[in-house]
Design an enzyme around this catalytic site. Structure first.
Site, PDB file in Angstrom:
ATOM      1  N   ALA A  35       0.820  -1.215   0.000  1.00 43.97           N
ATOM      2  CA  ALA A  35       0.000   0.000   0.000  1.00 43.97           C
ATOM      3  C   ALA A  35       0.852   1.263   0.000  1.00 43.97           C
ATOM      4  O   ALA A  35       0.306   2.368   0.060  1.00 43.97           O
ATOM      5  CB  ALA A  35      -0.930   0.004   1.221  1.00 43.97           C
ATOM      6  N   LYS A  66      -7.357   5.655 -11.127  1.00 46.74           N
ATOM      7  CA  LYS A  66      -6.606   6.637 -11.923  1.00 46.74           C
ATOM      8  C   LYS A  66      -5.566   5.975 -12.823  1.00 46.74           C
ATOM      9  O   LYS A  66      -4.942   6.633 -13.654  1.00 46.74           O
ATOM     10  CB  LYS A  66      -5.964   7.666 -11.002  1.00 46.74           C
ATOM     11  N   SER A  86      -9.771   9.328   3.730  1.00 44.70           N
ATOM     12  CA  SER A  86      -8.336   9.183   3.517  1.00 44.70           C
ATOM     13  C   SER A  86      -7.674  10.554   3.539  1.00 44.70           C
ATOM     14  O   SER A  86      -8.335  11.588   3.416  1.00 44.70           O
ATOM     15  CB  SER A  86      -8.058   8.485   2.185  1.00 44.70           C
ATOM     16  N   VAL A  95     -11.730  14.809  -0.146  1.00 43.30           N
ATOM     17  CA  VAL A  95     -12.487  16.026  -0.394  1.00 43.30           C
ATOM     18  C   VAL A  95     -13.489  16.316   0.729  1.00 43.30           C
ATOM     19  O   VAL A  95     -13.813  17.467   0.995  1.00 43.30           O
ATOM     20  CB  VAL A  95     -13.211  15.913  -1.752  1.00 43.30           C
TER      21      VAL A  95
END
Length: 648
Positions: free
Chosen positions: A377, A423, A465, A469
């Site tokens: 990770a 992404k 996280s 946002v």
């Protein structure tokens, strides 16, 4: 608080804010007074005489003994430890048991002291009178306290959505506080409408617009811990139409784990999404973990730390926390050490500092501990930051993955799971391209790997996280705005961190070698709609051309370098299901080991020459679909500018 400024009300407030010891003394003195009063009442009622002088003269010793006995019994029953303003059935039973005991002892005292004449019905009448005096005095004080709260403290009138048991508990809890004043319930149950619960009227949700003005309500508190996430989302969407600040009480699982009923919190994004998580498959969770040596790289990050928590619950033999940040490693090690005592006391936890790019350090760790499973990770994930720091993104995300994967293969690690991102699909930024290249590295290694099972799990944004946002929006709203959105049409997938970590572990257990797993993220969320709902649910109006008197403005700032409007999870259309309904397996193109070797060699050459443009060009050529949407913006790319150049 300056009580003297309240004039007449100052006395009331001074009484209200007396210390616990002072309040206990007042209750004790009151009982010393009302118990003799109850005994006199018993004689007066029995003999139908206000002052039966002959009887009272003989019973005079009882008027001194019974109050002392009563206070002692009440102490033993803990009646003076009870907080009067929260007095409920338990305190009532204590009063009842105490008075019954005193009544029995009244008989005994009359016999021992040879009280004659002594009517046998006096103790019975005494018990009834004492119950009224002792219990009634406490309820009188309780009512007085709540009257003070209502009339002398500025409390926010609130409506409670949900008139069931949880709503009643919440109303009772907050009524005794100094912040909120419950003025009514909202409930969908037609059988409760226009009725009263806990002394408060129950209204249908459709009455909310009128109640906002009539009762001056600006808060709605959700007391629905048992409803489904979908139903919660529907309720929140209906409330978002009105200028009310919505808070919610803890969920049932949080209540069971010890949260207080009145521990109100802000609405979280998971409440707005309404995702119903699929219960995990226990066999998949434990397959690569139980009794094994597990290493988690990036163990202090948002995803890495949650993977560590869930790995620990599956009772590995050894859990290795590998992290470059000293503070993050310290924090997760401290947390897991405490949790391990309860969840898995036999698991050995080792916090190790280091970078995945350090080949010698990585190999030594994997060899020394004989690692069985790796969850990788460790990555730089923030799109704009990586755009401005291209080489570090390549070193960490690409070369770090290569170093860790090669060590795993050379030392026969059984399972290697890469945490990837949406992404990486047709990327428009360096971060996404580096993550896709990391996937390609594992795919190429898996071709000739008989000892290590390589797989990767791809998903979108996770709630809470670092850099998420949602906390940013909340902070901007609390500061009065504006709330910044980069584009009117930008959308994102969202998932909770615990759900994502659980699915990563389960997906890795199903791997057959070189698998690309894709998590079902549900429907994408339009970010500007999310911002609008958050503004409204925090009790504000959105300021716009149509509503110039609104409170919070939503400002569109423009796409940042490398940012794309829509995220995707699949490169191609070839996808198959798995044993888990939320996990899919994608079949995607890959590069050979020779091609990967040439790409890595070229990238290392570009890094050594400090050539940012060439490095990004190599990524474009290696990663199919990588189409940058901005020029090279690395802070160090323009060698013609001095190092003191201002950064805007």
């Amino acid at each position: 608080m300056d009580f003297n400024s309240f004039d007449a009300s100052g006395t009331h407030l001074r009484m209200m804010f007396l210390g616990r010891t002072q309040k206990k003394i007042i209750m004790l003195i009151a009982d010393l007074f009302v118990l003799p009063l109850a005994l006199w009442s018993a004689y007066a009622l029995r003999l139908a005489d206000w002052w039966p002088q002959t009887y009272l003269r003989e019973a005079l010793p009882l008027f001194f003994v019974i109050p002392l006995i009563g206070v002692f019994i009440f102490m033993r029953l803990g009646l003076y430890r009870a907080v009067v303003r929260y007095m409920g059935t338990q305190a009532i039973w204590a009063v009842l048991k105490g008075i019954l005991a005193i009544s029995v002892l009244l008989y005994a005292c009359a016999f021992v002291l040879s009280i004659e004449p002594f009517p046998r019905s006096v103790p019975i009448i005494f018990a009834m009178a004492a119950l009224i005096y002792v219990g009634g005095s406490r309820f009188l004080v309780r009512s007085y306290y709540h009257w003070l709260l209502k009339h002398y403290l500025e409390k926010e009138p609130v409506l409670i959505y949900g008139a069931g048991g949880s709503g009643v508990q919440l109303a009772t809890a907050i009524a005794g506080g100094a912040e909120y004043l419950p003025v009514g319930f909202l409930d969908d149950d037609s059988t409760l409408r226009n009725g009263t619960v806990c002394g408060l009227q129950v209204y249908p949700p459709s009455a909310l617009p009128a109640l906002l003005e009539e009762l001056g309500v600006s808060y709605v508190l959700l007391a629905l811990p048992n409803i489904t996430k979908l139903r919660r989302r529907q309720i929140l969407e209906s409330l978002a139409e009105y200028p009310v600040h919505v808070k919610t009480m803890p969920s049932m699982s949080e209540l069971v784990s010890g949260e207080s009923v009145d521990s109100l919190r802000e609405i979280e994004l998971e409440d707005l999404l309404g995702r119903e998580p699929v219960p995990p498959n226990q066999a998949l969770l434990s397959r690569c973990i139980t009794g094994k040596v597990v290493l988690v790289s990036g163990a202090g990050g948002s995803i890495g730390s949650e993977i560590c928590r869930q790995v620990l619950r599956q009772k590995p033999e050894v859990l290795i926390l590998f992290e470059i940040s000293e503070f993050a490693l310290y924090a997760i090690e401290q947390e897991l050490s405490r949790e391990g005592l309860r969840e898995s006391p036999n698991t050995l936890i080792y916090p190790l500092l280091g970078s995945v790019t350090d080949r010698e350090r990585v190999s030594n760790i994997v060899r020394y501990f004989a690692v069985d499973t790796i969850y990788h990770a460790a990555a730089y994930k923030h799109v704009p930051l990586v755009e401005h720091n291209i080489f570090e993104g390549i070193r960490n995300n690409v070369l770090g993955t290569l170093v860790l994967a090669q060590a795993a293969q050379a030392l026969s690690v059984e399972h290697f799971v890469l945490i990837s991102t949406d992404k990486a699909v047709r990327p428009t930024n360096v971060m996404g391209a580096t993550k896709r290249l990391a996937e390609l590295i594992l795919q190429s290694l898996s071709v000739n790997s008989s000892s290590t099972n390589f797989s990767m799990v791809r998903f979108g944004n996770v709630l809470g996280s670092s850099g998420s946002v949602v906390p940013l929006f909340r902070q901007q709203i609390e500061q009065g705005g504006p709330v910044t959105v980069t584009h009117q049409e930008i959308t994102r997938y969202f998932m909770t961190i615990p759900e994502a970590a659980s699915l990563v572990i389960q997906a890795g257990a199903m791997a057959q070698g070189g698998d690309v797993f894709v998590l079902d993220m549900g429907e994408p969320v339009k970010i500007i709609d999310l911002a609008t709902r958050m503004v409204r649910l925090m009790g504000y109006e959105v300021k716009s051309e149509g509503s110039p008197d609104g409170d919070i403005e939503i400002a569109v700032t423009g796409l940042r370098p490398g940012e794309k409007l829509y995220e995707e999870l699949l490169i191609g259309a070839d996808v198959t299901g798995t044993d888990h309904p939320k996990i899919m397996r994608a079949c995607e193109e890959m590069l050979s080991q020779e091609q990967i070797a040439r790409v890595i060699e070229s990238l290392q050459a570009a890094l050594s020459q400090n050539d940012h443009s060439t490095a990004r060009l190599i990524l474009e050529q290696a990663v199919a679909g990588f189409k940058p949407v901005s020029p090279v913006v690395d802070w160090l790319a323009d060698e013609g500018q001095p190092v003191t150049k201002a950064i805007h």
